[in-house]
Structures are given as C-alpha cells and as structure tokens.
Design a protein around this motif. Structure first.
Motif, mmCIF file in Angstrom:
data_model
loop_
_atom_site.group_PDB
_atom_site.id
_atom_site.type_symbol
_atom_site.label_atom_id
_atom_site.label_comp_id
_atom_site.label_asym_id
_atom_site.label_seq_id
_atom_site.Cartn_x
_atom_site.Cartn_y
_atom_site.Cartn_z
ATOM 1 N N ARG A 81 7.520 5.866 -18.288
ATOM 2 C CA ARG A 81 6.199 5.522 -18.821
ATOM 3 C C ARG A 81 6.295 4.443 -19.899
ATOM 4 N NH1 ARG A 81 2.140 8.965 -17.384
ATOM 5 N NH2 ARG A 81 2.736 10.936 -16.413
ATOM 6 N N ASP A 82 7.126 3.466 -19.614
ATOM 7 C CA ASP A 82 7.293 2.342 -20.539
ATOM 8 C C ASP A 82 6.188 1.329 -20.236
ATOM 9 O OD1 ASP A 82 8.127 0.302 -22.187
ATOM 10 O OD2 ASP A 82 10.253 0.570 -21.729
ATOM 11 N N TYR A 83 5.022 1.534 -20.863
ATOM 12 C CA TYR A 83 3.841 0.732 -20.554
ATOM 13 C C TYR A 83 4.067 -0.774 -20.683
ATOM 14 C CZ TYR A 83 1.251 5.156 -20.699
ATOM 15 O OH TYR A 83 0.798 6.420 -20.457
ATOM 16 N N PRO A 84 4.674 -1.252 -21.763
ATOM 17 C CA PRO A 84 4.852 -2.711 -21.879
ATOM 18 C C PRO A 84 5.676 -3.304 -20.742
ATOM 19 C CG PRO A 84 5.156 -1.661 -24.009
ATOM 20 C CD PRO A 84 5.081 -0.564 -23.007
ATOM 21 N N VAL A 85 6.714 -2.591 -20.299
ATOM 22 C CA VAL A 85 7.551 -3.109 -19.210
ATOM 23 C C VAL A 85 6.777 -3.103 -17.895
ATOM 24 C CG1 VAL A 85 9.666 -2.760 -17.876
ATOM 25 C CG2 VAL A 85 9.677 -2.403 -20.345
ATOM 26 N N ILE A 86 6.015 -2.031 -17.642
ATOM 27 C CA ILE A 86 5.207 -1.963 -16.418
ATOM 28 C C ILE A 86 4.198 -3.102 -16.385
ATOM 29 C CG2 ILE A 86 3.526 -0.593 -15.130
ATOM 30 C CD1 ILE A 86 4.871 1.914 -16.210
ATOM 31 N N LEU A 87 3.487 -3.274 -17.493
ATOM 32 C CA LEU A 87 2.479 -4.332 -17.559
ATOM 33 C C LEU A 87 3.124 -5.718 -17.469
ATOM 34 C CD1 LEU A 87 0.282 -2.837 -20.419
ATOM 35 C CD2 LEU A 87 -0.398 -3.071 -18.038
ATOM 36 N N GLY A 88 4.207 -5.905 -18.187
ATOM 37 C CA GLY A 88 4.851 -7.210 -18.212
ATOM 38 C C GLY A 88 5.425 -7.617 -16.863
ATOM 39 N N THR A 89 6.138 -6.702 -16.209
ATOM 40 C CA THR A 89 6.728 -7.032 -14.911
ATOM 41 C C THR A 89 5.654 -7.220 -13.841
ATOM 42 O OG1 THR A 89 7.099 -4.644 -14.573
ATOM 43 C CG2 THR A 89 8.966 -5.963 -15.323
ATOM 44 N N THR A 90 4.575 -6.435 -13.924
ATOM 45 C CA THR A 90 3.482 -6.595 -12.954
ATOM 46 C C THR A 90 2.837 -7.972 -13.088
ATOM 47 O OG1 THR A 90 3.018 -4.210 -12.987
ATOM 48 C CG2 THR A 90 1.301 -5.663 -12.136
ATOM 49 N N VAL A 91 2.580 -8.387 -14.313
ATOM 50 C CA VAL A 91 2.006 -9.718 -14.537
ATOM 51 C C VAL A 91 2.982 -10.797 -14.086
ATOM 52 C CG1 VAL A 91 1.256 -11.349 -16.308
ATOM 53 C CG2 VAL A 91 0.501 -8.972 -16.399
ATOM 54 N N PHE A 92 4.249 -10.595 -14.360
ATOM 55 C CA PHE A 92 5.267 -11.570 -13.956
ATOM 56 C C PHE A 92 5.316 -11.696 -12.435
ATOM 57 C CE2 PHE A 92 9.727 -12.609 -12.888
ATOM 58 C CZ PHE A 92 9.815 -13.838 -13.517
ATOM 59 N N PHE A 93 5.323 -10.554 -11.726
ATOM 60 C CA PHE A 93 5.300 -10.583 -10.262
ATOM 61 C C PHE A 93 4.065 -11.331 -9.762
ATOM 62 C CE2 PHE A 93 7.722 -6.289 -9.993
ATOM 63 C CZ PHE A 93 8.906 -6.947 -10.293
ATOM 64 N N SER A 94 2.929 -11.067 -10.394
ATOM 65 C CA SER A 94 1.666 -11.683 -9.963
ATOM 66 C C SER A 94 1.700 -13.191 -10.144
ATOM 67 C CB SER A 94 0.497 -11.086 -10.748
ATOM 68 O OG SER A 94 0.435 -9.678 -10.604
ATOM 69 N N VAL A 95 2.220 -13.644 -11.276
ATOM 70 C CA VAL A 95 2.292 -15.079 -11.536
ATOM 71 C C VAL A 95 3.182 -15.765 -10.498
ATOM 72 C CG1 VAL A 95 3.128 -16.831 -13.153
ATOM 73 C CG2 VAL A 95 1.795 -14.890 -13.987
ATOM 74 N N ILE A 96 4.320 -15.147 -10.194
ATOM 75 C CA ILE A 96 5.227 -15.717 -9.192
ATOM 76 C C ILE A 96 4.536 -15.815 -7.839
ATOM 77 C CG2 ILE A 96 7.339 -15.331 -7.882
ATOM 78 C CD1 ILE A 96 7.958 -16.267 -10.621
ATOM 79 N N LEU A 97 3.849 -14.745 -7.441
ATOM 80 C CA LEU A 97 3.172 -14.731 -6.140
ATOM 81 C C LEU A 97 2.061 -15.779 -6.087
ATOM 82 C CD1 LEU A 97 2.566 -13.581 -3.357
ATOM 83 C CD2 LEU A 97 1.206 -11.781 -4.464
ATOM 84 N N ILE A 98 1.222 -15.819 -7.104
ATOM 85 C CA ILE A 98 0.088 -16.747 -7.114
ATOM 86 C C ILE A 98 0.566 -18.195 -7.133
ATOM 87 C CG2 ILE A 98 -1.874 -17.539 -8.496
ATOM 88 C CD1 ILE A 98 -2.160 -14.590 -9.426
ATOM 89 N N PHE A 99 1.584 -18.472 -7.929
ATOM 90 C CA PHE A 99 2.105 -19.842 -7.992
ATOM 91 C C PHE A 99 2.760 -20.239 -6.670
ATOM 92 C CE2 PHE A 99 5.386 -22.990 -9.218
ATOM 93 C CZ PHE A 99 4.543 -23.964 -9.733
ATOM 94 N N THR A 100 3.444 -19.294 -6.021
ATOM 95 C CA THR A 100 4.072 -19.581 -4.728
ATOM 96 C C THR A 100 3.022 -19.891 -3.672
ATOM 97 O OG1 THR A 100 5.906 -18.090 -5.270
ATOM 98 C CG2 THR A 100 5.639 -18.704 -2.963
ATOM 99 N N LEU A 101 1.939 -19.133 -3.657
ATOM 100 C CA LEU A 101 0.867 -19.405 -2.703
ATOM 101 C C LEU A 101 0.244 -20.776 -2.958
ATOM 102 C CD1 LEU A 101 -0.890 -15.906 -2.574
ATOM 103 C CD2 LEU A 101 0.667 -16.903 -0.895
ATOM 104 N N PHE A 102 0.155 -21.163 -4.214
ATOM 105 C CA PHE A 102 -0.361 -22.490 -4.553
ATOM 106 C C PHE A 102 0.558 -23.582 -3.994
ATOM 107 C CE2 PHE A 102 -0.206 -26.036 -7.665
ATOM 108 C CZ PHE A 102 -1.472 -26.555 -7.432
ATOM 109 N N LEU A 103 1.867 -23.388 -4.149
ATOM 110 C CA LEU A 103 2.809 -24.365 -3.619
ATOM 111 C C LEU A 103 2.767 -24.425 -2.097
ATOM 112 C CD1 LEU A 103 5.969 -23.814 -5.874
ATOM 113 C CD2 LEU A 103 4.218 -25.585 -6.054
#
Length: 308
Positions: free
Chosen positions: A267-289
């Motif tokens: 239940r490490d909230y900051p890590v869950i939130l941080g990694t989820t946002v990081f995954f999302s940024v990678i996915l969204i940027f990849t789709l843009f490319l």
C-alpha cells in the motif's frame, strides 16, 4: 495545429489518469500503516501519516499531489526510507527498457519476416510453417514459456544464466520469453495485410509492366502492408519497455515492475501513483509517435484533426 491539439489532449489524458488513480487509491480500505497499528503507539502512527500528508483532507492531498506532479516530483516512497519514487523509477526503468527493447526487436524482425514469407508463399510449406510458429506463440503464455526456456537453456544445457542480473547473457531468455507472443501476432497481422495488398490492382499493374518483383514487394507491398502492424506496435512497445511484471519476477530482473508489484502489496501510495502516471506517459507519448510515423511510412496520410 494538429500537434498542438495532440499535446493538449495528452496532458489532459495524463491528468485524468492521475486523478482516477488517486481517487481509487484513497477509497481502498486501510492505509500503509495499518499493519503497524498493533506494534506502534498511536502518536507515532499519527506522525507518520502527517509526514506523508495522509492526515490532511482528501482535497488538500489531491492539490498537493497535482502540485508535485507538475514539478515532476512523484513524492517519497513510504516503504523505502532512502529512495523516493523518482529514484525508484530511475533505478528500475533501464533494466525494464533493455529487456523490452530487445523483445520488440526480436518480435519485429522475426514477426515481419514470417508474415512476409507466409504471404509470398501462400498455401505452401513456408506459409504453413510460419503460421504454425505463430499459433505456438499465441498459445503459450510468457509465464509458461519462461520456465521452459530456463529448464532447457539454463538447467539442461547450461548455456545461459538465470535468477541474477549483470551481463548481456542475463537478458537473452527474458527477451525471448517476452518476444514470442507479440512475434506471433505481428506475423499474423503482416501475413493478412500483405495478402490483401498483393491482391490490389496497382500491384497487378506493376507486375504486368515488368517491374522487378523485389521492387514491388519492398516499395509497394511491405510499405502499405505494414501500417496495421505499426498500430499494434505502439501500445506493445509501451507495455514492454515499462516492464512485464511476471517475467521480471521469474528472472529476478531489478526492473520497474518489481517496485510496482511490491507497492501494491505494501500500500505504498506514492509508488503506485507515480509508476501508474509514468506508465501512462510512456504509452501516450508512444501512441503520439506512432501517429507521426504514419506520415513517414505513407506520405499520403495527412496529420489533421476534425475542423482542420
């Protein structure tokens, strides 16, 4: 204009994902210190909650979270006293990215080759053999293929090491285990797309004009047939380079997936939130490319949105 709209949409999407993840995390029963309630005094627990702003109202927590996110500060890890979320991602991402990029290269090279050969030798031995490999790849999940590879190449033959991390040899088996399934999907996509393209009238016209077959295949067949494959590669690339949790666990890879799984259990909230946002940024940027690459592959495609 199109790129500006896409960037605005990307930022909005990241905000929505971050907000939804925050809400979901906060409505899960319990907190990161619930397991320590029986061994630590209440005052200590309150101080620990205050340190991570867990004692503040949810709107205040949300505003602080967004403020830190805008500053690219994903916050401290609750379970790790020495590393924050940014450091955890920086430590784990290179290993995950290395395995993912190698898996993508393997899947692309062999998947495209099998798909093209299957289409060019339709209903012949190479076609049947290529599709047999594709069926095997789709049928065997990576978490089953991984132990099989370990048994054969590490235990029986002793060619490659496992359960450790260091040299390039440690990356071979996990990359193959990750690559087989997308390789099979790419081969099937490429085969069906290539068959459709090679039956088009302009291909038949080019053949009738006496244009060399290899030129037709490369300049017209593959170039037009690869577009559906590119669409599939976008989310696949993002998924692989951000870590596949099961494979990282099986091969003891110190990747970002390990931290994400551990954070859920702890239940490490900051890590869950941080990694989820990081995954999302990678996915969204990849789709843009990927959208940009359409224009490079086929100049006839225009990068416009409705109203342009």
């Amino acid at each position: 204009m199109y790129i500006l709209k896409r960037i605005t949409t990307m930022i909005l999407t990241v905000w929505i994902i971050a907000s939804l993840t925050f809400v979901v995390m906060k409505f899960i029963p319990g907190d990161p210190f619930a397991s320590d309630a029986d061994v630590l005094p209440e005052e200590v627990l309150q101080n620990m909650r205050a340190k991570y702003n867990l004692d503040k109202p949810l709107p205040v927590q949300y505003v602080l979270y967004l403020k830190n996110l805008v500053m690219f500060d994903l916050g401290p890890s609750i379970q790790s006293e020495t590393r924050d979320v940014n450091t955890l991602i920086a430590d784990g991402f290179p290993a995950s990215a290395l395995i993912g990029i190698q898996a993508i290269i393997i899947a692309l090279v062999f998947g495209l080759a099998l798909g093209i050969l299957a289409a060019l030798y339709h209903n012949r031995m190479l076609d049947y053999l290529s599709m047999f490999v594709a069926i095997i790849g789709i049928s065997i999940p990576s978490f089953i293929l991984a132990p099989m590879l370990i048994k054969l190449f590490a235990v029986d033959l002793g060619w490659l090491p496992v359960a450790s991390w260091g040299s390039w040899k440690h990356t071979v088996l996990p990359s193959i285990a990750l690559a087989l399934s997308p390789l099979a999907v790419i081969a099937r996509f490429m085969r069906s797309s290539m068959l459709e393209v090679m039956n088009q009238n302009y291909i038949k016209t080019a053949i009738a004009k006496g244009i060399p077959t290899i030129g037709i295949i490369v300049n017209h067949g593959i170039r037009n047939a690869i577009l559906p494959v590119v669409t599939f590669i976008g989310p696949l690339f993002a998924a692989l380079i951000t870590g596949t949790f099961v494979i990282e666990k099986i091969f003891a890879i110190p990747g970002i997936g390990k931290y994400f799984v551990d954070s859920i259990f702890n239940r490490d909230y900051p890590v869950i939130l941080g990694t989820t946002v990081f995954f999302s940024v990678i996915l969204i940027f990849t789709l843009f490319l990927i959208d940009i690459s359409y224009r490079l592959i086929d100049p006839r495609i225009k990068l416009t949105s409705k109203g342009d």
